[in-house]
Design a protein around this motif. Structure first.
Motif, PDB file in Angstrom:
ATOM      1  N   SER A 176      -7.121  19.793  -7.072  1.00 42.53           N
ATOM      2  CA  SER A 176      -7.687  19.582  -8.399  1.00 42.53           C
ATOM      3  C   SER A 176      -9.085  20.180  -8.489  1.00 42.53           C
ATOM      4  O   SER A 176      -9.883  20.047  -7.562  1.00 42.53           O
ATOM      5  N   GLN A 177      -9.368  20.818  -9.615  1.00 45.87           N
ATOM      6  CA  GLN A 177     -10.706  21.341  -9.867  1.00 45.87           C
ATOM      7  C   GLN A 177     -11.614  20.293 -10.521  1.00 45.87           C
ATOM      8  O   GLN A 177     -12.814  20.515 -10.652  1.00 45.87           O
ATOM      9  N   LEU A 178     -11.023  19.164 -10.920  1.00 48.07           N
ATOM     10  CA  LEU A 178     -11.773  18.168 -11.684  1.00 48.07           C
ATOM     11  C   LEU A 178     -11.895  16.816 -10.991  1.00 48.07           C
ATOM     12  O   LEU A 178     -12.715  15.998 -11.403  1.00 48.07           O
ATOM     13  N   MET A 179     -11.095  16.564  -9.970  1.00 44.25           N
ATOM     14  CA  MET A 179     -11.086  15.254  -9.327  1.00 44.25           C
ATOM     15  C   MET A 179     -11.314  15.383  -7.827  1.00 44.25           C
ATOM     16  O   MET A 179     -10.588  16.099  -7.145  1.00 44.25           O
ATOM     17  N   GLY A 180     -12.319  14.661  -7.324  1.00 40.07           N
ATOM     18  CA  GLY A 180     -12.568  14.595  -5.902  1.00 40.07           C
ATOM     19  C   GLY A 180     -11.869  13.402  -5.282  1.00 40.07           C
ATOM     20  O   GLY A 180     -11.068  12.707  -5.928  1.00 40.07           O
ATOM     21  N   ASN A 181     -12.171  13.129  -4.013  1.00 39.42           N
ATOM     22  CA  ASN A 181     -11.504  12.049  -3.278  1.00 39.42           C
ATOM     23  C   ASN A 181     -11.654  10.697  -3.959  1.00 39.42           C
ATOM     24  O   ASN A 181     -10.675   9.964  -4.138  1.00 39.42           O
ATOM     25  N   VAL A 182     -12.871  10.340  -4.333  1.00 42.91           N
ATOM     26  CA  VAL A 182     -13.110   9.025  -4.907  1.00 42.91           C
ATOM     27  C   VAL A 182     -12.474   8.914  -6.287  1.00 42.91           C
ATOM     28  O   VAL A 182     -11.939   7.856  -6.655  1.00 42.91           O
ATOM     29  N   ASP A 183     -12.517   9.980  -7.064  1.00 44.34           N
ATOM     30  CA  ASP A 183     -11.863   9.969  -8.374  1.00 44.34           C
ATOM     31  C   ASP A 183     -10.379   9.654  -8.216  1.00 44.34           C
ATOM     32  O   ASP A 183      -9.831   8.791  -8.910  1.00 44.34           O
ATOM     33  N   ILE A 219       3.600  19.363 -20.559  1.00 44.46           N
ATOM     34  CA  ILE A 219       3.540  17.907 -20.434  1.00 44.46           C
ATOM     35  C   ILE A 219       4.635  17.200 -21.219  1.00 44.46           C
ATOM     36  O   ILE A 219       4.944  16.042 -20.938  1.00 44.46           O
ATOM     37  N   ASN A 220       5.240  17.870 -22.171  1.00 44.59           N
ATOM     38  CA  ASN A 220       6.193  17.204 -23.060  1.00 44.59           C
ATOM     39  C   ASN A 220       7.453  16.765 -22.303  1.00 44.59           C
ATOM     40  O   ASN A 220       8.148  17.585 -21.696  1.00 44.59           O
ATOM     41  N   GLY A 221       7.710  15.466 -22.318  1.00 48.80           N
ATOM     42  CA  GLY A 221       8.893  14.926 -21.663  1.00 48.80           C
ATOM     43  C   GLY A 221       8.819  14.896 -20.151  1.00 48.80           C
ATOM     44  O   GLY A 221       9.837  14.713 -19.488  1.00 48.80           O
ATOM     45  N   GLN A 222       7.633  15.035 -19.575  1.00 48.90           N
ATOM     46  CA  GLN A 222       7.497  15.101 -18.121  1.00 48.90           C
ATOM     47  C   GLN A 222       7.182  13.755 -17.476  1.00 48.90           C
ATOM     48  O   GLN A 222       6.978  13.688 -16.269  1.00 48.90           O
ATOM     49  N   GLY A 223       7.106  12.697 -18.279  1.00 48.89           N
ATOM     50  CA  GLY A 223       6.858  11.382 -17.717  1.00 48.89           C
ATOM     51  C   GLY A 223       5.391  10.996 -17.742  1.00 48.89           C
ATOM     52  O   GLY A 223       4.553  11.717 -18.291  1.00 48.89           O
ATOM     53  N   PRO A 224       5.037   9.845 -17.153  1.00 49.81           N
ATOM     54  CA  PRO A 224       3.656   9.374 -17.133  1.00 49.81           C
ATOM     55  C   PRO A 224       2.693  10.462 -16.688  1.00 49.81           C
ATOM     56  O   PRO A 224       3.010  11.266 -15.814  1.00 49.81           O
ATOM     57  N   CYS A 225       1.511  10.461 -17.289  1.00 52.56           N
ATOM     58  CA  CYS A 225       0.651  11.630 -17.143  1.00 52.56           C
ATOM     59  C   CYS A 225      -0.825  11.266 -17.249  1.00 52.56           C
ATOM     60  O   CYS A 225      -1.203  10.400 -18.043  1.00 52.56           O
ATOM     61  N   PHE A 226      -1.651  11.912 -16.417  1.00 53.00           N
ATOM     62  CA  PHE A 226      -3.097  11.884 -16.564  1.00 53.00           C
ATOM     63  C   PHE A 226      -3.545  13.113 -17.350  1.00 53.00           C
ATOM     64  O   PHE A 226      -3.079  14.223 -17.083  1.00 53.00           O
ATOM     65  N   ILE A 227      -4.452  12.926 -18.274  1.00 58.73           N
ATOM     66  CA  ILE A 227      -5.188  14.034 -18.875  1.00 58.73           C
ATOM     67  C   ILE A 227      -6.633  13.905 -18.400  1.00 58.73           C
ATOM     68  O   ILE A 227      -7.270  12.871 -18.608  1.00 58.73           O
ATOM     69  N   VAL A 228      -7.135  14.928 -17.718  1.00 52.56           N
ATOM     70  CA  VAL A 228      -8.489  14.918 -17.170  1.00 52.56           C
ATOM     71  C   VAL A 228      -9.211  16.156 -17.684  1.00 52.56           C
ATOM     72  O   VAL A 228      -8.645  17.248 -17.652  1.00 52.56           O
ATOM     73  N   MET A 229     -10.453  15.993 -18.126  1.00 55.10           N
ATOM     74  CA  MET A 229     -11.174  17.163 -18.626  1.00 55.10           C
ATOM     75  C   MET A 229     -12.664  17.101 -18.296  1.00 55.10           C
ATOM     76  O   MET A 229     -13.196  16.042 -17.988  1.00 55.10           O
ATOM     77  N   ARG A 230     -13.274  18.269 -18.343  1.00 54.39           N
ATOM     78  CA  ARG A 230     -14.724  18.402 -18.221  1.00 54.39           C
ATOM     79  C   ARG A 230     -15.244  19.033 -19.505  1.00 54.39           C
ATOM     80  O   ARG A 230     -14.742  20.067 -19.950  1.00 54.39           O
ATOM     81  N   SER A 231     -16.234  18.392 -20.116  1.00 55.00           N
ATOM     82  CA  SER A 231     -16.818  18.940 -21.335  1.00 55.00           C
ATOM     83  C   SER A 231     -17.876  19.979 -20.987  1.00 55.00           C
ATOM     84  O   SER A 231     -18.298  20.104 -19.837  1.00 55.00           O
ATOM     85  N   MET A 232     -18.305  20.714 -21.965  1.00 55.21           N
ATOM     86  CA  MET A 232     -19.340  21.717 -21.755  1.00 55.21           C
ATOM     87  C   MET A 232     -20.645  21.080 -21.283  1.00 55.21           C
ATOM     88  O   MET A 232     -21.466  21.738 -20.653  1.00 55.21           O
ATOM     89  N   ARG A 233     -20.843  19.802 -21.556  1.00 52.20           N
ATOM     90  CA  ARG A 233     -22.039  19.091 -21.107  1.00 52.20           C
ATOM     91  C   ARG A 233     -21.904  18.549 -19.690  1.00 52.20           C
ATOM     92  O   ARG A 233     -22.828  17.949 -19.156  1.00 52.20           O
TER      93      ARG A 233
END
Length: 398
Positions: A176-183, A219-233
């Motif tokens: 993942s580019q957005l989540m580390g170990n603790v996340d 993502i459509n019909g793929q089951g339970p899902c995380f959406i994770v994002m980084r904003s420009m800030r």
């Protein structure tokens, strides 16, 4: 044999094999003696790391001989593998009654055993500190409100009897580019148990392109899902969709959905149960919001991504979830976004559900929701019913 059984009978959470292995190691370290010195304890139980000596002295505090009997340590370990109240007592016996010292010790041991970074240690401690507002006398109550802490604490006692310690970390099929170990650790602890083992990357704008249509396809019909994002800030945040996504102007999901923030600090925000407006995915309709979001309606959302994919909404204190302000700005811009499915894909695919619905005119989703059909065709699926309108191009495909 009788003496061994007598020692063993009070241990409720240690297996016969674990006990046997423990005693073999103990006698090897003490040359067959039943009591252990500090010099013997430190190399025998390296899980305690730099704090080994302090732990030893706490555990022998009430021992007249000043040495640690095997039965005393076994009772502490047995308690550490038990219920919340016995775990709390074992932690205090090992690490003392200062809450800060106890929590830092547990975090340090857990992180070092799992090869986490120093930054991971700091972030995990900060998360526990923000969650634990109870005094040390109510440590077991803190366990109930933050289950991840007793999981990390019991990991220590599992290692003391050479039980394969469950680190509670998921296995990701890609980095993942957005989540580390603790996340990953914190988010995984909030999932249903059957979804904690393997996570699958469904979409990343870095890999699949910055496209709302591509996100929907994946993502459509793929089951339970995380959406994770980084904003420009630089804020990182998202939500868990307990039932995943099916495109159309209806809400999906349950109170298992939750919001989360990962940076600048970690926090999770549970559903309040005041509304059923959970996960939402829709596009190309004039009278309904077009985009992806959770816990909102019209122009009021704790988290919503516009169909244009240029940004979204993040508003304070949604009635659907505990108070939060994920992006720390009402209108955010998207820098990076990922979608992950924890656990296995549902047995029935979205296509199969659509085909079943198509065959039953009384409950046909295809007839009732043309957008669902558009998503199927966008994904390259062929439908066999004529009851649909001509698909319009999505905004990012024009």
């Amino acid at each position: 044999m009788g003496a061994e059984n007598s020692k063993r009978k009070d241990l409720k959470n240690i297996s016969d094999e674990e006990y046997k292995k423990f005693m073999e190691n103990w006698k090897k370290a003490t040359n067959g003696k039943d009591k252990m010195t500090r010099e013997q304890f430190v190399p025998t139980f390296p899980i305690f790391g730099e704090g080994s000596a302090q732990c030893y002295y706490r555990m022998v505090n009430d021992e007249p001989s000043g040495l640690l009997p095997s039965k005393s340590l076994l009772r502490i370990i047995d308690g550490g593998l038990g219920h919340f109240d016995t775990l709390a007592n074992s932690l205090i016996l090992c690490f003392g009654k200062e809450k800060d010292v106890l929590m830092r010790s547990v975090v340090k041991i857990f992180c070092e055993a799992n090869k986490f970074t120093r930054e991971d240690q700091v972030r995990l401690y900060d998360y526990f500190e923000s969650e634990n507002t109870k005094p040390i006398e109510e440590l077991d109550h803190f366990f109930s409100t933050c289950p991840l802490f007793p999981y990390t604490a019991s990991f220590i006692y599992q290692r003391l009897v050479e039980r394969p310690g469950d680190s509670k970390m998921p296995t990701l099929n890609e980095k993942s580019q957005l989540m580390g170990n603790v996340d990953q650790l914190v988010l995984n602890s909030h999932l249903p148990f059957d979804r904690r083992k393997n996570w699958t990357l469904l979409y990343s704008n870095a890999k699949h392109g910055h496209s709302f249509s591509q996100l929907v396809k994946n993502i459509n019909g793929q089951g339970p899902c995380f959406i994770v994002m980084r904003s420009m800030r630089g804020r990182r945040f998202g939500f868990f969709a307990s039932h995943g996504f099916l495109a159309g102007p209806q809400y999906r999901g349950s109170a298992e959905c939750f919001l989360f923030q990962l940076a600048p600090k970690i926090g999770t925000f549970s559903a309040t149960g005041r509304t059923d407006n959970y996960v939402y995915l829709n596009y190309q309709q004039q009278q309904m919001p077009n985009g992806l979001g959770i816990g909102g309606y019209d122009n009021v959302w704790p988290f919503f991504i516009h169909e244009t994919f240029d940004g979204g909404l993040s508003q304070k204190n949604s009635s659907a979830f505990e108070p939060c302000y994920l992006a720390d700005e009402e209108h955010f811009q998207i820098k990076n976004i990922e979608a992950w499915r924890p656990g296995e894909k549902p047995q029935k695919t979205f296509e199969e559900m659509m085909v079943e619905a198509e065959r039953d005119p009384e409950r046909s989703i295809i007839d009732k929701d043309p957008e669902a059909r558009a998503v199927m065709e966008m994904a390259g699926k062929t439908m066999h019913s004529d009851a649909y309108r001509e698909k319009k191009p999505m905004l990012d495909e024009k």
